[in-house]
Design a protein around this motif. Structure first.
Motif, PDB file in Angstrom:
ATOM      1  N   ALA A 173      -3.751  -3.214  -4.794  1.00 50.91           N
ATOM      2  CA  ALA A 173      -3.094  -2.090  -4.113  1.00 50.91           C
ATOM      3  C   ALA A 173      -2.670  -2.479  -2.696  1.00 50.91           C
ATOM      4  N   ARG A 174      -3.515  -3.258  -2.000  1.00 54.85           N
ATOM      5  CA  ARG A 174      -3.144  -3.706  -0.656  1.00 54.85           C
ATOM      6  C   ARG A 174      -1.927  -4.618  -0.686  1.00 54.85           C
ATOM      7  N   GLU A 221       1.066  -2.498  -1.284  1.00 53.79           N
ATOM      8  CA  GLU A 221       1.410  -1.729  -0.086  1.00 53.79           C
ATOM      9  C   GLU A 221       2.114  -2.607   0.940  1.00 53.79           C
ATOM     10  N   ARG A 222       1.629  -3.850   1.100  1.00 53.08           N
ATOM     11  CA  ARG A 222       2.293  -4.758   2.045  1.00 53.08           C
ATOM     12  C   ARG A 222       3.729  -5.047   1.606  1.00 53.08           C
ATOM     13  N   ARG A 226       5.595  -3.086  -0.194  1.00 54.09           N
ATOM     14  CA  ARG A 226       6.388  -1.879   0.011  1.00 54.09           C
ATOM     15  C   ARG A 226       6.788  -1.726   1.474  1.00 54.09           C
ATOM     16  N   ILE A 227       5.822  -1.990   2.382  1.00 52.61           N
ATOM     17  CA  ILE A 227       6.127  -1.896   3.814  1.00 52.61           C
ATOM     18  C   ILE A 227       7.218  -2.900   4.190  1.00 52.61           C
ATOM     19  N   MET A 264       3.374   6.488   5.503  1.00 55.57           N
ATOM     20  CA  MET A 264       2.290   5.553   5.209  1.00 55.57           C
ATOM     21  C   MET A 264       0.942   6.165   5.564  1.00 55.57           C
ATOM     22  N   SER A 305      -0.392   8.637   2.989  1.00 59.71           N
ATOM     23  CA  SER A 305      -0.796   8.115   1.683  1.00 59.71           C
ATOM     24  C   SER A 305      -2.156   7.430   1.729  1.00 59.71           C
ATOM     25  N   GLY A 306      -2.768   7.257   2.942  1.00 65.01           N
ATOM     26  CA  GLY A 306      -4.025   6.514   3.040  1.00 65.01           C
ATOM     27  C   GLY A 306      -5.173   7.163   2.297  1.00 65.01           C
ATOM     28  N   HIS A 366      -4.428   7.756  -1.403  1.00 61.06           N
ATOM     29  CA  HIS A 366      -4.516   6.513  -2.188  1.00 61.06           C
ATOM     30  C   HIS A 366      -5.974   6.156  -2.479  1.00 61.06           C
TER      31      HIS A 366
END
Length: 365
Positions: A170-171, A174-175, A177-178, A236, A239-240, A243
């Motif tokens: 997931a991390r 997310e990276r 996506r960012i 972002m 979503s923390g 998520h």
């Protein structure tokens, strides 16, 4: 064998293996009635430390690697059987060591062979009552219970590894996506600003009015880019916790632990949301690892200027009602909460309740 300064027991096993060593008192029960000979005393001083080395070292091995340790303990029991019926305790230890075989068929076969060797030795030496019965009464149930507990422990370890893998993936996602969002948001705008700045520089000497128009366009483009970045970062932040809650749902469902949610819809400052997401992760991890729970309740509410997260389970609690020890995760969480002016409470009720309360008025968004 492991060195004297190394850890004797895997941390996940706690102190239970040390407690089990008190079963060796069966060996000295005989000498309460009959004083030991010099030879027996010498054999005790030699065999007991040897057994402890083999026993503690076996806790670090699995499958075929534990077979020499198992045979060594059975051999010590067979050699002691003619001298002391209390040697049946070695066979009880051996049945518990069979749990180190990860395949159930191998573990149960090893238990049957250990018990059969004790029964055979008892019949040969005519020690049916004092030697064979303890192995049958205690050895079989303890061996089977250890195998079942080992299966549960390995299942929880696999579940935790999968949870960590999901969080890691997931991390990474997310990276990525960012990175995509930042490229899409800023790539075109910054290229446009660069071109307009070059054009304004060329128009500075020839057409001041056109130059001013280009500068105004640059300013507008920069403001637009800034607002887009703020919107993206705000998304972002939102979503923390959500998520982390999704990961918790999947992990608890995989462990067959029921989940009840009472989540109030509220805006959270970025720093507070990060701390609450980490607290939720720590609490769920502890429930999966230690709690033996069947139900978990997660509640999030905003009362005045205090944002409160409560994670409660109905799992195992300490019999005397004392507080559990703070591990590294909880100590780090307590430091982060204290840095924001909040409080962290850990209560032992029917299970364990973790509560984190943060002031949202003084936390920057």
């Amino acid at each position: 064998m492991r060195g004297w300064r190394a850890a004797w027991v895997p941390p996940a096993m706690g102190k239970a293996p040390y407690v089990w060593t008190f079963s060796l008192l069966f060996m000295v029960w005989k000498y309460y009635f009959i004083p030991p000979t010099v030879l027996e005393l010498a054999l005790l001083l030699l065999s007991v430390p040897l057994f402890l080395l083999i026993y503690f070292n076996s806790l670090w091995h699995r499958n075929l690697a534990v077979l020499p340790h198992l045979l060594g303990v059975v051999l010590i029991g067979l050699l002691w059987a003619p001298w002391n019926p209390g040697a049946s305790c070695f066979f009880i230890f051996a049945t518990s060591m069979c749990a180190r075989f990860e395949r159930g068929r191998h573990a149960y076969t090893a238990i049957v062979l250990v018990v059969a060797s004790a029964v055979l030795a008892g019949y040969v030496l005519h020690l049916k009552q004092n030697f064979v019965l303890p192995v049958l009464i205690f050895g079989l149930p303890i061996g089977i219970a250890c195998v079942m507990e080992g299966n549960v422990w390995r299942s929880r370890e696999q579940l935790l590894r999968k949870q960590e893998e999901v969080a890691y993936l997931a991390r990474i996602a997310e990276r990525e996506r960012i990175s995509r969002d930042m490229h899409d948001l800023l790539g075109h705008t910054l290229s446009l600003i660069t071109l307009k700045a070059e054009l304004a520089g060329k128009l500075l000497e020839r057409d001041l009015a056109a130059c001013r128009n280009e500068i105004r366009d640059i300013e507008q483009s920069a403001r637009t880019a800034l607002s887009e970045v703020r919107a993206a970062v705000s998304g972002m932040r939102q979503s923390g916790f959500a998520h982390e809650m999704a990961i918790a749902r999947a992990a608890l469902a995989a462990a067959q632990i029921g989940l009840r949610e009472h989540l109030a819809a509220c805006e959270m400052p970025a720093v507070a949301e990060n701390v609450l997401a980490l607290a939720l992760r720590e609490a769920v991890t502890n429930i999966l690892r230690h709690g033996q729970a069947t139900e978990c309740v997660v509640a999030l509410q905003l009362a005045g200027s205090m944002l409160t997260l409560q994670v409660r389970d109905n799992g195992r609690s300490l019999a005397d009602g004392s507080m559990p020890e703070y591990g590294n995760g909880l100590r780090g969480m307590q430091e982060r909460v204290a840095a924001l002016g909040g409080r962290l409470l850990l209560r032992v009720e029917q299970g364990v309740t973790l509560e984190v309360a943060l002031p949202v008025g003084g936390v920057g968004i």
